[in-house]
Design a protein around this motif. Structure first.
Motif, PDB file in Angstrom:
ATOM      1  N   SER A 112       0.829  -1.208   0.000  1.00 30.17           N
ATOM      2  CA  SER A 112       0.000   0.000   0.000  1.00 30.17           C
ATOM      3  C   SER A 112       0.858   1.250   0.000  1.00 30.17           C
ATOM      4  O   SER A 112       0.542   2.245  -0.663  1.00 30.17           O
ATOM      5  N   PHE A 113       1.963   1.203   0.746  1.00 29.99           N
ATOM      6  CA  PHE A 113       2.898   2.325   0.756  1.00 29.99           C
ATOM      7  C   PHE A 113       3.437   2.582  -0.645  1.00 29.99           C
ATOM      8  O   PHE A 113       3.496   3.729  -1.104  1.00 29.99           O
ATOM      9  N   SER A 114       3.850   1.511  -1.344  1.00 28.32           N
ATOM     10  CA  SER A 114       4.428   1.661  -2.684  1.00 28.32           C
ATOM     11  C   SER A 114       3.449   2.322  -3.643  1.00 28.32           C
ATOM     12  O   SER A 114       3.822   3.183  -4.434  1.00 28.32           O
ATOM     13  N   ILE A 115       2.173   1.917  -3.550  1.00 30.29           N
ATOM     14  CA  ILE A 115       1.167   2.481  -4.453  1.00 30.29           C
ATOM     15  C   ILE A 115       0.823   3.912  -4.062  1.00 30.29           C
ATOM     16  O   ILE A 115       0.850   4.823  -4.895  1.00 30.29           O
ATOM     17  N   ASN A 116       0.499   4.124  -2.794  1.00 27.36           N
ATOM     18  CA  ASN A 116       0.048   5.446  -2.350  1.00 27.36           C
ATOM     19  C   ASN A 116       1.138   6.498  -2.438  1.00 27.36           C
ATOM     20  O   ASN A 116       0.860   7.693  -2.578  1.00 27.36           O
ATOM     21  N   CYS A 117       2.385   6.054  -2.373  1.00 32.39           N
ATOM     22  CA  CYS A 117       3.500   7.001  -2.414  1.00 32.39           C
ATOM     23  C   CYS A 117       3.779   7.489  -3.832  1.00 32.39           C
ATOM     24  O   CYS A 117       4.268   8.604  -4.026  1.00 32.39           O
ATOM     25  N   THR A 118       3.458   6.676  -4.823  1.00 28.99           N
ATOM     26  CA  THR A 118       3.877   6.989  -6.191  1.00 28.99           C
ATOM     27  C   THR A 118       2.736   7.146  -7.190  1.00 28.99           C
ATOM     28  O   THR A 118       2.935   7.771  -8.237  1.00 28.99           O
ATOM     29  N   ALA A 119       1.570   6.579  -6.889  1.00 24.57           N
ATOM     30  CA  ALA A 119       0.474   6.589  -7.870  1.00 24.57           C
ATOM     31  C   ALA A 119      -0.078   8.004  -8.054  1.00 24.57           C
ATOM     32  O   ALA A 119      -0.149   8.792  -7.106  1.00 24.57           O
ATOM     33  N   ASN A 120      -0.483   8.292  -9.276  1.00 28.66           N
ATOM     34  CA  ASN A 120      -1.118   9.570  -9.597  1.00 28.66           C
ATOM     35  C   ASN A 120      -2.514   9.300 -10.158  1.00 28.66           C
ATOM     36  O   ASN A 120      -2.673   9.137 -11.380  1.00 28.66           O
ATOM     37  N   PRO A 121      -3.521   9.251  -9.295  1.00 26.80           N
ATOM     38  CA  PRO A 121      -4.884   8.996  -9.787  1.00 26.80           C
ATOM     39  C   PRO A 121      -5.375  10.173 -10.616  1.00 26.80           C
ATOM     40  O   PRO A 121      -4.820  11.281 -10.543  1.00 26.80           O
ATOM     41  N   PRO A 122      -6.403   9.975 -11.428  1.00 26.06           N
ATOM     42  CA  PRO A 122      -6.957  11.080 -12.225  1.00 26.06           C
ATOM     43  C   PRO A 122      -7.338  12.272 -11.354  1.00 26.06           C
ATOM     44  O   PRO A 122      -7.644  12.130 -10.161  1.00 26.06           O
ATOM     45  N   LYS A 123      -7.325  13.445 -11.955  1.00 20.13           N
ATOM     46  CA  LYS A 123      -7.580  14.673 -11.198  1.00 20.13           C
ATOM     47  C   LYS A 123      -8.954  14.689 -10.547  1.00 20.13           C
ATOM     48  O   LYS A 123      -9.140  15.307  -9.491  1.00 20.13           O
ATOM     49  N   GLU A 124      -9.940  14.028 -11.170  1.00 17.70           N
ATOM     50  CA  GLU A 124     -11.290  14.043 -10.598  1.00 17.70           C
ATOM     51  C   GLU A 124     -11.438  13.085  -9.428  1.00 17.70           C
ATOM     52  O   GLU A 124     -12.496  13.044  -8.794  1.00 17.70           O
TER      53      GLU A 124
END
Length: 233
Positions: A112-124
């Protein structure tokens, strides 16, 4: 579409690779618990409340030996010390998440750290809800896998040696994905380089904590130059 629903849909694709890894490890953990004489309720409840894969495997031995709370505390601290550094690096990310913050802190595992630290979800998509659902889905995958393992334990017998490599392979894939998604690779190279140095100095059983301390210090000192370099690349 509501903010929660958008965030949930955005989080699913990021967590599906984790689901595959957690399914193998969770099931092997549940089967392992069964071989030690525990019903499926133990891996199910422990995966819900502890939610730390390595520590859960070690807890099996703690439950089958003499009660020693100090040794258990020191063991848990040593095994999960890396989360201290995870938490520091996520301070800015978790700002403004409101009541979700408590669960985000509790449920922060490596994946979860790896994803939440680097992921860029869509602006909306609301980032707070996105991180919440990433954490929740990974938690669910682990609980379901461990419970299934505990339930099927009485019916199957197989050697689980080597299954833990699934998570190693998963981290390699995550690292490569981050490598190809970023133009600047200096932070990654620093992390790999310092880890190799610490491995050579401290050995394979003791290098993780020194490596993480060095990586944290070096990246903190180089934060501004790295951010400026990223702006111009």
């Amino acid at each position: 579409m509501g903010a929660k629903k958008r965030a949930f849909k955005a989080a699913i694709p990021y967590t599906l690779p984790i689901c595959a890894g957690f399914a193998f490890l969770g099931i092997s953990y549940g089967v392992f618990m069964y071989t030690k004489g525990f019903s499926f309720l133990y891996p199910m409840i422990m995966s819900m409340t502890i939610f730390a894969g390595s520590m859960e495997f070690l807890t099996v031995n703690l439950l089958t030996t003499a009660f020693d709370p100090l040794a258990a505390f020191l063991l848990a601290l040593m095994v999960n010390a890396r989360h201290l550094f995870y938490g520091i690096s996520m301070l800015d990310q978790y700002k403004g998440t409101g009541k979700k913050k408590a669960y985000l802190i509790f449920g922060m595992c490596d994946e979860s750290f790896s994803i939440n630290c680097t992921a860029n979800p869509p602006k909306e998509v609301d980032k707070g809800w996105f991180m919440f659902f990433v954490t929740l889905l990974n938690h669910i995958y682990w609980v379901v896998g461990a419970t299934i393992g505990g339930l099927i334990g009485p019916f199957i017998h197989f050697n689980t040696q080597g299954l833990d490599f699934v998570m190693t392979a998963l981290f390699i894939v995550i690292f490569l994905e981050q490598w190809f998604s970023k133009k600047g690779h200096l932070p990654s190279l620093i992390g790999v380089g310092l880890s190799i140095i610490c491995l050579l100095i401290f050995g394979k059983d003791n290098f993780i904590i020194p490596a993480m301390v060095l990586i944290f210090l070096v990246l903190t000192l180089l934060r501004r130059p790295l951010e400026k370099k990223e702006e111009f690349t």
